[in-house]
Motif scaffolding. Structure first.
Motif, short mmCIF file in Angstrom:
data_model
loop_
_atom_site.label_atom_id
_atom_site.label_comp_id
_atom_site.label_asym_id
_atom_site.label_seq_id
_atom_site.Cartn_x
_atom_site.Cartn_y
_atom_site.Cartn_z
N ASP A 21 0.86 -1.17 0.00
CA ASP A 21 0.00 0.00 0.00
C ASP A 21 0.90 1.23 0.00
N ARG A 22 0.34 2.39 0.24
CA ARG A 22 1.12 3.62 0.19
C ARG A 22 2.25 3.65 1.22
N GLY A 56 -9.79 6.05 4.15
CA GLY A 56 -8.39 5.96 4.51
C GLY A 56 -8.02 6.40 5.91
N TRP A 136 1.64 11.09 6.12
CA TRP A 136 0.94 10.39 5.03
C TRP A 136 1.90 10.26 3.86
N SER A 138 1.99 9.89 -0.20
CA SER A 138 1.20 9.99 -1.42
C SER A 138 2.16 10.08 -2.60
N HIS A 139 2.05 9.15 -3.52
CA HIS A 139 2.94 9.10 -4.69
C HIS A 139 4.41 9.10 -4.28
N THR A 141 5.75 10.45 -1.71
CA THR A 141 6.16 11.71 -1.09
C THR A 141 5.58 11.79 0.32
N ASN A 143 3.90 13.57 3.22
CA ASN A 143 3.02 14.70 3.46
C ASN A 143 2.71 14.76 4.94
N PRO A 151 -6.91 12.33 7.62
CA PRO A 151 -6.33 12.08 6.31
C PRO A 151 -7.32 12.18 5.15
N SER A 152 -8.59 11.86 5.41
CA SER A 152 -9.57 11.93 4.32
C SER A 152 -10.16 13.33 4.13
N ALA A 159 3.96 19.12 1.78
CA ALA A 159 4.61 17.96 1.16
C ALA A 159 6.10 18.21 1.06
#
Length: 198
Positions: A21-22, A56, A136, A138-139, A141, A143, A151-152, A159
Motif C-alpha cells: 500500500d502507500r 483511509g 501520510w 502519497s505518490h 512523497t 506529506n 487524512p480523508s 509535502a
C-alpha cells in the motif's frame, strides 16, 4: 504471500491478498465496503494490524502473533462490525483516537515504508512539532497534515518533494521552496506546522 494464503484458509474469505500500500509491504489485506484491514510483519515478531475506515482514516490498530486472532477480526469486519466492536471483541486491537492513530502511522512510515522515504520520515518524526502532525505517503512523497484534520479531509498540509540536494517543502496552496538538505527542510516544515496551531 504466505500470511494471506494462511488467513484465506482460516477465514474462507477469497478476497484476501498480499502486496503493498502507500506505506510499503503488506502481508495480507481484506477490503470491505466500509474500509479495509492490513496486516504487516511486526517489528520484533508477530503482526501489526490496522483497520482503516472508508476514505483511509485509521480506525483501530494493534499487535498480535496469533493468525487466528487476525482471522477473527477479518471475519467480523467482513460481517460489517465497526472498529469499536472489533476492539471489544479482539482485545489486541484498540480504537485509534487521533493521537494514537498519528503514532501508528509514524511507526508504519518510519519502520515499514519504502527505503526511499524512511530517512526523511525518521528525521521528521524526531522533530516534536512535526511528530504531532498526521504523516501520510502519497505518490512516494511524505506529506504532513494538521492534527485537527483527518487524512480523508485535509485542510492544512505540506509535502516534502524529493529534489537534487534534498527536499523542496510545499505548503498546500502555497509556493514550493527551493531544494534544501533534510535538516533544513524539516526545520522549515516545523515552522509551517507550528503556524497551523496559532
Amino acid at each position: 504471500m504466505r500470511e494471506a494464503d494462511e488467513l484465506n484458509r482460516r477465514t474462507g474469505l477469497e478476497r484476501l491478498s498480499g502486496g503493498s500500500d502507500r506505506f510499503g509491504p503488506v502481508a495480507a489485506f481484506l477490503f470491505t465496503s466500509s474500509g479495509h484491514l492490513s496486516v504487516r510483519a511486526g517489528c520484533g515478531g508477530g503482526y501489526e494490524v490496522m483497520v482503516w475506515a472508508y476514505g483511509g482514516d485509521p480506525a483501530a490498530a494493534g499487535r498480535t502473533g496469533d493468525l487466528d486472532e487476525i482471522a477473527g477480526a477479518m471475519l467480523d469486519l467482513h460481517d460489517g462490525r465497526s472498529a469499536e466492536e472489533l476492539a471489544e471483541r479482539h482485545t489486541y486491537l484498540a480504537v485509534t483516537e487521533p493521537g494514537a492513530a498519528i503514532e501508528a502511522l509514524w511507526h508504519i512510515i518510519t519502520e515499514h515504508d519504502a527505503e526511499v522515504t524512511v530517512p526523511l520520515a525518521r528525521a521528521a518524526a524526531a522533530n516534536p512539532v512535526l511528530r504531532r502532525a498526521w504523516p501520510w505517503i502519497s505518490h512516494g512523497t511524505l506529506n504532513l497534515f494538521d492534527r485537527r484534520d483527518r487524512p480523508s479531509l485535509v485542510k492544512r498540509g505540506l509535502a516534502f518533494h524529493p529534489a537534487v540536494g534534498g527536499f523542496m517543502v510545499r505548503p498546500y496552496g502555497g509556493e514550493m521552496h527551493a531544494a534544501e538538505p533534510t535538516e533544513t527542510a524539516v526545520a522549515r516544515a516545523a515552522e509551517t506546522v507550528a503556524s497551523w496551531e496559532d
